[in-house]
Design a protein around this motif. Structure first.
Motif, PDB file in Angstrom:
ATOM      1  N   ASP A  31      33.418  65.441  57.063  1.00 21.72           N
ATOM      2  CA  ASP A  31      34.251  64.353  57.562  1.00 21.72           C
ATOM      3  C   ASP A  31      35.238  63.937  56.480  1.00 21.72           C
ATOM      4  OD1 ASP A  31      35.389  62.099  58.623  1.00 21.72           O
ATOM      5  OD2 ASP A  31      33.507  61.095  59.099  1.00 21.72           O
TER       6      ASP A  31
ATOM      7  N   GLU B 138      25.900  67.492  56.938  1.00 19.97           N
ATOM      8  CA  GLU B 138      27.086  66.650  56.911  1.00 19.97           C
ATOM      9  C   GLU B 138      27.863  66.763  55.612  1.00 19.97           C
ATOM     10  OE1 GLU B 138      26.036  62.652  57.867  1.00 19.97           O
ATOM     11  OE2 GLU B 138      25.347  63.147  59.881  1.00 19.97           O
ATOM     12  N   ARG B 139      27.143  66.870  54.489  1.00 25.27           N
ATOM     13  CA  ARG B 139      27.834  66.935  53.205  1.00 25.27           C
ATOM     14  C   ARG B 139      26.949  67.586  52.153  1.00 25.27           C
ATOM     15  NH1 ARG B 139      27.951  60.412  52.407  1.00 25.27           N
ATOM     16  NH2 ARG B 139      28.043  60.569  54.651  1.00 25.27           N
TER      17      ARG B 139
ATOM     18  N   ASP C 230      32.556  67.511  52.133  1.00 25.73           N
ATOM     19  CA  ASP C 230      32.192  66.652  53.261  1.00 25.73           C
ATOM     20  C   ASP C 230      32.860  67.155  54.533  1.00 25.73           C
ATOM     21  OD1 ASP C 230      31.744  64.437  55.041  1.00 25.73           O
ATOM     22  OD2 ASP C 230      31.426  63.186  53.267  1.00 25.73           O
TER      23      ASP C 230
END
Length: 250
Positions: free
Chosen positions: A28, A12-13, A26
């Motif tokens: 997102d 995710e990151r 990131d």
């Protein structure tokens, strides 16, 4: 010559450190937007934002050291823990940010997520059924109405830095927003129950703090994150970490 240090990395990151600069990548973009906005609004020391572009945030390192880490000993004095409590109280009393954060999920949504996660933990044999069942009972106390506060949403012990007995910075604001203040206090003291009294001393006893709710959040948060941690390369079974937190409730 500065080297590139991988601070944390999963699907995710990823956070990298080069000298005194941290680069957060990131998947997102919304989490980066939340982090930048929250740091601008928070009335507590935060890292300096150097720049941010799509999917990347560059921030300056904050001085000092953390109070410890989950699964490890605390390196801070009781006064330092109390100073952290005072900083958390200052955040919680600030004007509300526009977004709902990680600590602000609805009771209905949180209950459904918790029940689903408990079922998976037992069905897949990740944890013994009696351990899950007991902690699900303890967690029930956290599922109650709460007054919205400005919450950090991921206030792990490693996210507050101190220099001596002074808080010098609070990092990682991607889950910040309106939420339950006791969630922050519980996250910060997770695995360090012996310092809860110090934190509360700094936070203040002039308001009603339900310690049973804080303990309930320890169980609830641990139940929710164990599977995610395992799937992303972390070890919740390490001494002093989430599984030990659950065992301490038995």
């Amino acid at each position: 010559m500065d080297e590139v240090e991988v601070v944390v990395a999963h699907s995710e990151r990823t956070t990298l450190r080069v000298g005194d600069v941290f680069l957060k990548v990131d998947a997102d973009q919304a989490r980066i937007d939340v982090e930048v906005e929250a740091m601008a609004l928070a009335p507590v020391p935060t890292p300096e934002v150097l720049w941010h572009k799509p999917h990347v945030l560059a921030i300056a390192a904050v001085p000092g050291v953390t109070l410890g880490r989950l699964g490890g000993p605390s390196t801070g004095s009781p006064t330092a823990w109390a100073a952290a409590g005072a900083a958390i109280r200052k955040l919680h009393e600030a004007p509300l940010p526009p977004r709902t954060g990680q600590a602000g999920r609805s009771i209905v949504a949180l209950t459904a997520e918790l029940d689903d996660e408990c079922e998976r933990l037992m069905t897949n044999g990740v944890l013994p059924a009696d351990l899950v069942t007991r902690n699900r009972q303890v967690a029930e106390a956290a599922l109650r109405p709460w007054t919205p506060a400005f919450t950090h949403g991921d206030l792990q012990i490693a996210h507050i830095f101190v220099d001596g007995d002074e808080v010098t910075g609070i990092i990682d604001w991607s889950e910040a927003g309106q939420g339950d203040a006791l969630y922050d206090l519980a996250t910060f003291t997770l695995g360090h129950e012996d310092h809860l009294e110090d934190v509360i001393a700094g936070y203040g006893t002039d308001i009603d703090l339900d310690l049973d709710v804080i303990r309930a959040w320890w169980s609830l948060r641990s139940l929710l994150v164990i599977r995610w941690l395992t799937e992303h390369g972390f070890d919740p079974f390490a001494p002093g970490c989430e599984v030990d937190v659950l065992k301490s409730r038995m």
